[in-house]
Design a protein around this motif. Structure first.
Motif, short mmCIF file in Angstrom:
data_model
loop_
_atom_site.label_atom_id
_atom_site.label_comp_id
_atom_site.label_asym_id
_atom_site.label_seq_id
_atom_site.Cartn_x
_atom_site.Cartn_y
_atom_site.Cartn_z
N ASN A 1 1.13 2.75 12.12
CA ASN A 1 1.18 2.10 10.78
C ASN A 1 0.71 2.98 9.65
O ASN A 1 0.62 2.58 8.65
CB ASN A 1 0.13 0.97 10.77
CG ASN A 1 0.69 -0.25 11.72
OD1 ASN A 1 1.65 -0.62 11.68
ND2 ASN A 1 -0.28 -0.63 12.44
N ASN A 2 1.17 4.40 9.89
CA ASN A 2 0.67 5.19 8.78
C ASN A 2 1.37 6.89 9.30
O ASN A 2 1.69 6.98 10.44
CB ASN A 2 -0.69 5.44 8.74
CG ASN A 2 -1.29 5.92 7.50
OD1 ASN A 2 -0.38 6.17 6.43
ND2 ASN A 2 -2.82 5.76 7.07
N LEU A 3 1.40 7.52 8.20
CA LEU A 3 1.73 9.00 8.45
C LEU A 3 0.82 9.86 7.62
O LEU A 3 0.26 9.46 6.60
CB LEU A 3 3.19 9.06 7.91
CG LEU A 3 4.29 8.37 8.43
CD1 LEU A 3 5.51 8.72 7.63
CD2 LEU A 3 4.46 9.05 10.18
N PRO A 4 0.33 10.96 8.12
CA PRO A 4 -0.43 11.74 7.61
C PRO A 4 0.00 12.19 6.12
O PRO A 4 -0.78 12.04 5.10
CB PRO A 4 -0.69 13.10 8.27
CG PRO A 4 -0.47 12.68 9.65
CD PRO A 4 0.49 11.24 9.66
N SER A 5 1.20 12.26 5.71
CA SER A 5 1.80 12.61 4.39
C SER A 5 1.41 11.61 3.63
O SER A 5 1.33 11.62 2.47
CB SER A 5 3.31 13.01 4.72
OG SER A 5 4.12 11.84 5.09
N LEU A 6 1.72 10.28 4.10
CA LEU A 6 1.72 9.27 3.21
C LEU A 6 0.06 8.96 2.82
O LEU A 6 -0.24 8.75 1.51
CB LEU A 6 2.00 7.80 4.00
CG LEU A 6 3.59 7.60 4.00
CD1 LEU A 6 3.81 6.33 4.94
CD2 LEU A 6 4.20 7.85 2.88
N ALA A 7 -0.99 9.14 3.81
CA ALA A 7 -2.18 9.08 3.32
C ALA A 7 -2.84 10.14 2.35
O ALA A 7 -3.37 9.93 1.40
CB ALA A 7 -2.96 9.16 4.76
N GLU B 1 -12.10 6.70 6.21
CA GLU B 1 -10.90 5.99 6.67
C GLU B 1 -9.88 5.67 5.54
O GLU B 1 -9.97 5.33 4.53
CB GLU B 1 -11.40 4.59 7.30
CG GLU B 1 -10.17 3.96 8.08
CD GLU B 1 -10.54 2.65 8.72
OE1 GLU B 1 -10.40 2.67 10.06
OE2 GLU B 1 -11.41 1.69 8.32
N SER B 2 -8.73 6.01 6.08
CA SER B 2 -7.47 5.72 5.62
C SER B 2 -6.34 5.34 6.72
O SER B 2 -5.35 5.88 7.20
CB SER B 2 -6.85 6.94 4.68
OG SER B 2 -5.68 6.72 3.84
N ASN B 3 -6.71 4.22 7.04
CA ASN B 3 -6.03 3.78 8.32
C ASN B 3 -4.60 3.43 8.39
O ASN B 3 -3.81 3.87 9.21
CB ASN B 3 -6.84 2.57 8.83
CG ASN B 3 -6.32 1.90 10.09
OD1 ASN B 3 -5.60 0.84 10.26
ND2 ASN B 3 -6.54 2.76 11.45
N HIS B 4 -4.05 2.84 7.41
CA HIS B 4 -2.67 2.13 7.29
C HIS B 4 -2.09 2.43 6.05
O HIS B 4 -2.66 2.09 5.20
CB HIS B 4 -2.72 0.72 7.96
CG HIS B 4 -3.69 -0.15 7.08
ND1 HIS B 4 -4.99 -0.26 7.41
CD2 HIS B 4 -3.30 -1.07 6.32
CE1 HIS B 4 -5.23 -1.15 6.73
NE2 HIS B 4 -4.44 -1.75 5.95
N ASP B 5 -0.80 2.36 5.99
CA ASP B 5 -0.04 2.04 4.95
C ASP B 5 0.40 0.64 4.92
O ASP B 5 0.95 0.12 5.81
CB ASP B 5 1.50 3.17 5.00
CG ASP B 5 2.22 2.64 4.21
OD1 ASP B 5 2.25 3.15 2.79
OD2 ASP B 5 3.43 1.91 4.40
N LEU B 6 0.51 0.00 3.78
CA LEU B 6 0.33 -1.41 3.65
C LEU B 6 1.76 -1.99 4.02
O LEU B 6 2.12 -2.84 4.71
CB LEU B 6 0.02 -1.93 2.33
CG LEU B 6 -1.32 -1.77 1.99
CD1 LEU B 6 -1.67 -2.25 0.76
CD2 LEU B 6 -2.21 -2.88 2.76
N ASN B 7 2.77 -0.91 3.73
CA ASN B 7 4.35 -1.39 3.71
C ASN B 7 4.44 -1.35 5.49
O ASN B 7 5.08 -2.19 6.03
CB ASN B 7 5.31 -0.59 3.28
CG ASN B 7 5.23 -1.25 1.76
OD1 ASN B 7 5.04 -2.45 1.29
ND2 ASN B 7 5.55 -0.20 0.64
N MET B 8 4.01 -0.02 5.99
CA MET B 8 4.47 0.15 7.21
C MET B 8 3.67 -1.02 8.27
O MET B 8 4.41 -1.66 9.22
CB MET B 8 3.78 1.46 7.66
CG MET B 8 4.81 2.59 7.34
SD MET B 8 4.09 4.00 7.92
CE MET B 8 4.48 4.22 9.47
N LEU B 9 2.43 -1.48 7.83
CA LEU B 9 1.83 -2.56 8.64
C LEU B 9 2.35 -3.76 8.43
O LEU B 9 2.71 -4.35 9.46
CB LEU B 9 0.57 -2.66 8.05
CG LEU B 9 -0.33 -3.81 8.78
CD1 LEU B 9 -0.61 -3.50 10.34
CD2 LEU B 9 -1.84 -3.86 8.09
#
Length: 262
Positions: A221-227, A164-172
């Motif tokens: 709350n995420n983008l594939p590119s960020l993860a 799991e790489s569910n969320h980017d902290l800033n986006m959330l």
């Protein structure tokens, strides 16, 4: 060789098809049966070839197809006792369903499947450590607020892992979710963030993990590119090179017809 086909992966629904030599199993069935059958068809697969279904926990995005699916297909269902109790209590499985408690390890359809402890706000959630008929090993570890010791052990012994790489902290934190929901996601019984996933990966690659699939990314709350970027940066810092020491993919929200052989 063994392969995994991510059919669905996100809060909208989750399902993974694992192919062995001649048999297959399914982990989760989190979309309706029509959608699941369509996703299978896109990938040249059939539910008729599935010999066992493993459920991680009782949340809707992991079980939506269950009741209709198990009426139509005679597939044995495996889950923890807590999960099965919740499914029965919630009338999520038909009376005809073949229910099996997985306490530690089970062997079925030439696969060896071991339950792995996860930390999630469900009755008795788990991930799975699976050995295929040709002795390849994979882990599916999603829906967990942190990586438990048994999850770390499974990942360190895997050739392939869905992590799991569910969320980017800033986006959330800056996004539209209500405060209570944000706190739930960030808690130890919520979901694993991009940095938490990224920080953990080098130890597993060093131990022998070569195929990484980032799973259960949040569409809001995420983008594939960020993860991917965060995980690759962490692995680069540990001296590990993408496409040399490991490969990395993102499990799609909707199937893209891609499988990963391992």
């Amino acid at each position: 060789m063994a392969k995994i086909v991510p059919l669905f992966s996100s809060s909208k629904g989750n399902s993974y098809y694992i192919q062995g030599n001649r048999t297959a199993i399914l982990v989760d069935a989190g979309r309706n049966l029509k959608q699941l059958e369509a996703a299978m068809s896109v990938n040249g697969l059939s539910l008729g070839d599935v010999r066992a279904l493993f459920i991680t926990h009782e949340h809707t995005d992991h079980i939506s197809a269950l009741k209709v699916m198990l009426k139509r297909y005679d597939i044995p269902l495996y889950a923890t006792k807590g999960t099965l109790d919740e499914l029965v209590r919630g009338d999520k499985v038909p009376a005809c369903a073949r229910l099996n408690v997985i306490e530690d390890v089970t062997e079925t359809a030439d696969f060896r499947v071991e339950r792995v402890e996860t930390s999630h706000d469900a009755a008795e959630s788990c991930g799975y450590f699976i050995e295929t008929p040709d002795a390849r090993r994979l882990s599916i570890i999603t829906d967990t607020g942190y990586l438990t010791e048994s999850a770390k052990t499974a990942l360190a012994h895997s050739n392939l892992a869905v992590v799991e790489s569910n969320h980017d902290l800033n986006m959330l934190k800056n996004g539209p979710y209500p405060y209570v929901l944000k706190q739930r996601i960030l808690s130890d019984s919520g979901h694993l963030s991009n940095p938490a996933c990224a920080e953990a990966l080098p130890a597993f690659v060093e131990a022998g993990l070569t195929r990484i699939i980032l799973g259960h990314l949040s569409p809001e709350n995420n983008l594939p590119s960020l993860a991917v970027s965060e995980s690759v940066q962490s692995l680069n810092a540990a001296g590990m090179t993408v496409d040399t020491d490991y490969t990395i993919d993102v499990a799609p929200i909707e199937t893209n017809g891609k499988s990963v052989t391992f």
